[in-house]
Design an enzyme around this catalytic site. Structure first.
Site, PDB file in Angstrom:
ATOM      1  N   ASP A  57      92.760  72.246  32.478  1.00  0.00           N
ATOM      2  CA  ASP A  57      93.193  73.040  33.636  1.00  0.00           C
ATOM      3  C   ASP A  57      93.310  72.150  34.880  1.00  0.00           C
ATOM      4  O   ASP A  57      93.694  72.625  35.956  1.00  0.00           O
ATOM      5  CB  ASP A  57      92.279  74.252  33.876  1.00  0.00           C
ATOM      6  CG  ASP A  57      90.825  73.869  34.084  1.00  0.00           C
ATOM      7  OD1 ASP A  57      90.500  72.674  34.033  1.00  0.00           O
ATOM      8  OD2 ASP A  57      90.010  74.790  34.312  1.00  0.00           O
ATOM      9  N   SER A  58      93.039  70.842  34.709  1.00  0.00           N
ATOM     10  CA  SER A  58      93.344  69.881  35.770  1.00  0.00           C
ATOM     11  C   SER A  58      94.853  69.848  36.015  1.00  0.00           C
ATOM     12  O   SER A  58      95.304  69.276  37.017  1.00  0.00           O
ATOM     13  CB  SER A  58      92.842  68.480  35.393  1.00  0.00           C
ATOM     14  OG  SER A  58      93.239  68.131  34.085  1.00  0.00           O
TER      15      SER A  58
ATOM     16  N   LYS B  50      88.693  74.943  25.023  1.00  0.00           N
ATOM     17  CA  LYS B  50      87.510  74.446  25.733  1.00  0.00           C
ATOM     18  C   LYS B  50      87.152  75.484  26.781  1.00  0.00           C
ATOM     19  O   LYS B  50      88.030  76.093  27.382  1.00  0.00           O
ATOM     20  CB  LYS B  50      87.784  73.082  26.382  1.00  0.00           C
ATOM     21  CG  LYS B  50      86.600  72.551  27.187  1.00  0.00           C
ATOM     22  CD  LYS B  50      86.727  71.067  27.499  1.00  0.00           C
ATOM     23  CE  LYS B  50      87.629  70.735  28.657  1.00  0.00           C
ATOM     24  NZ  LYS B  50      87.269  71.333  29.950  1.00  0.00           N
TER      25      LYS B  50
ATOM     26  N   GLU C  49      84.164  76.410  29.972  1.00  0.00           N
ATOM     27  CA  GLU C  49      83.103  75.887  30.834  1.00  0.00           C
ATOM     28  C   GLU C  49      81.892  76.821  30.845  1.00  0.00           C
ATOM     29  O   GLU C  49      82.045  78.035  30.982  1.00  0.00           O
ATOM     30  CB  GLU C  49      83.617  75.738  32.284  1.00  0.00           C
ATOM     31  CG  GLU C  49      84.674  74.662  32.426  1.00  0.00           C
ATOM     32  CD  GLU C  49      85.108  74.430  33.875  1.00  0.00           C
ATOM     33  OE1 GLU C  49      84.514  75.020  34.802  1.00  0.00           O
ATOM     34  OE2 GLU C  49      86.057  73.646  34.073  1.00  0.00           O
TER      35      GLU C  49
ATOM     36  N   GLU D 175      80.401  66.357  32.015  1.00  0.00           N
ATOM     37  CA  GLU D 175      81.111  65.822  33.182  1.00  0.00           C
ATOM     38  C   GLU D 175      80.154  65.477  34.312  1.00  0.00           C
ATOM     39  O   GLU D 175      79.348  66.315  34.736  1.00  0.00           O
ATOM     40  CB  GLU D 175      82.173  66.834  33.658  1.00  0.00           C
ATOM     41  CG  GLU D 175      82.954  66.318  34.869  1.00  0.00           C
ATOM     42  CD  GLU D 175      84.241  67.071  35.151  1.00  0.00           C
ATOM     43  OE1 GLU D 175      84.624  67.952  34.339  1.00  0.00           O
ATOM     44  OE2 GLU D 175      84.878  66.777  36.179  1.00  0.00           O
TER      45      GLU D 175
HETATM   46  O1  KIV Z   1      90.720  69.895  32.990  1.00  0.00           O
HETATM   47  C1  KIV Z   1      90.379  68.757  32.648  1.00  0.00           C
HETATM   48  O2  KIV Z   1      91.134  67.784  32.750  1.00  0.00           O
HETATM   49  C2  KIV Z   1      89.044  68.583  32.111  1.00  0.00           C
HETATM   50  C3  KIV Z   1      88.550  67.177  31.922  1.00  0.00           C
HETATM   51  C4  KIV Z   1      88.195  66.576  33.219  1.00  0.00           C
HETATM   52  C5  KIV Z   1      87.430  67.125  30.976  1.00  0.00           C
HETATM   53  O3  KIV Z   1      88.355  69.524  31.870  1.00  0.00           O
END
Ligand code: KIV
Length: 271
Positions: A51-52, A120, A122, A189
């Protein structure tokens, strides 16, 4: 006779085996077809549609604004490109916190509409019910502990997490819980390297670190950061493998100069 070499896909099982035999796991983000093609052909083990994308693709300050539909769009492009890598997709903020049914529906959309290989998510014990429900549907889940950017307004800062013993202890417990629930791996992280080592040694599923030191079972970086596309983003944990910002800027300037000087196109570049 055509000799085509069959490409063997990385699986959650092969990642477990890599941990067992001490082979480090390489993971990188990607959000579009062209980049993901290059990443996949390089031999990357996992491509994370993170989600980056909210930051590096859309220009938002945080990861919070990106929607499930937008994540699915990015994931579809990456899945089309990835022939070998395992493609994991972030459940974005607001797509799983409501309740476990919502979490399951979001995960199913990612698997069904994008063709991803897992999700993934969180958080630790707080999201145990959602993790369990997603896993029950046969969807591989990767955890994410330490600095969890979707909670940035709770933390108030992007500094290192779990330096204090009470937070470190919660992280240890969360990691064990995620393993017990059936997660296939955990991103750690921005936590102290010593704590990441301890957690990595205490569980049998792989840990993938970002700013968590060298003892994790693998490493992950954001592709724009490691390629040096983001000017000025240089946290301590980041190793820049290129300076694409400079290279691209020089290429664009050359193009502008050629166009202005009537140097492009020349007679070999026309019909
Ligand atoms: O969204 C992302 O890029 C991430 C990584 C920093 C692990 O969760």
């Amino acid at each position: 006779m055509s000799v085509t070499k069959e490409i063997k896909r990385v699986t959650t099982n092969s990642l477990q085996e890599m941990k067992r035999r001490g082979e480090k796991i390489a993971m990188l983000t990607a959000y579009d077809y062209s980049m993901a093609t290059i990443v996949d052909e390089s031999g990357m083990d996992i491509i994370l549609v993170g989600d980056s994308a909210s930051n590096v693709m859309a220009g938002h300050e945080t990861t919070l604004p990106i929607t499930l539909d937008q994540m699915i769009y990015h994931a579809q492009s990456v899945v089309r490109a990835a022939k070998r890598a395992l493609v994991i997709v972030d459940l974005p903020f607001g797509s799983y916190q409501g309740n476990s049914k919502e979490a399951l529906n979001s995960a199913i959309r990612i698997m069904k509409e994008a063709g991803a290989h897992g999700v993934k998510i969180e958080g630790g014990v707080e999201i145990a019910e959602s993790v369990t429900r997603i896993l029950t549907a046969g969807i591989p889940v990767m955890g994410h502990l330490g600095l969890t950017p979707q909670s940035i307004y709770k933390f108030g800062t992007y500094t290192v997490r779990a330096k204090e013993e009470n937070e470190a202890q919660k992280l240890r417990e969360d990691a064990l819980k995620l393993q017990e629930l059936g997660c296939f791996g955990i991103v750690l992280e921005k936590i102290p390297a010593k704590l990441a080592k301890e957690v990595t040694e205490s569980i049998s599923i792989p840990t993938i670190g970002i700013g968590a030191g060298k003892h994790c079972d693998g490493q992950v970086l954001v592709i724009h950061d490691m390629l040096g596309i983001n000017k000025g983003f240089k946290p301590r944990f980041l190793r820049q493998y290129s300076n694409l910002n400079q290279l691209m800027n020089a290429a664009f300037k050359s193009y502008i100069a050629d166009v202005k000087a009537k140097n492009f196109p020349n007679h070999t570049e026309q019909y």
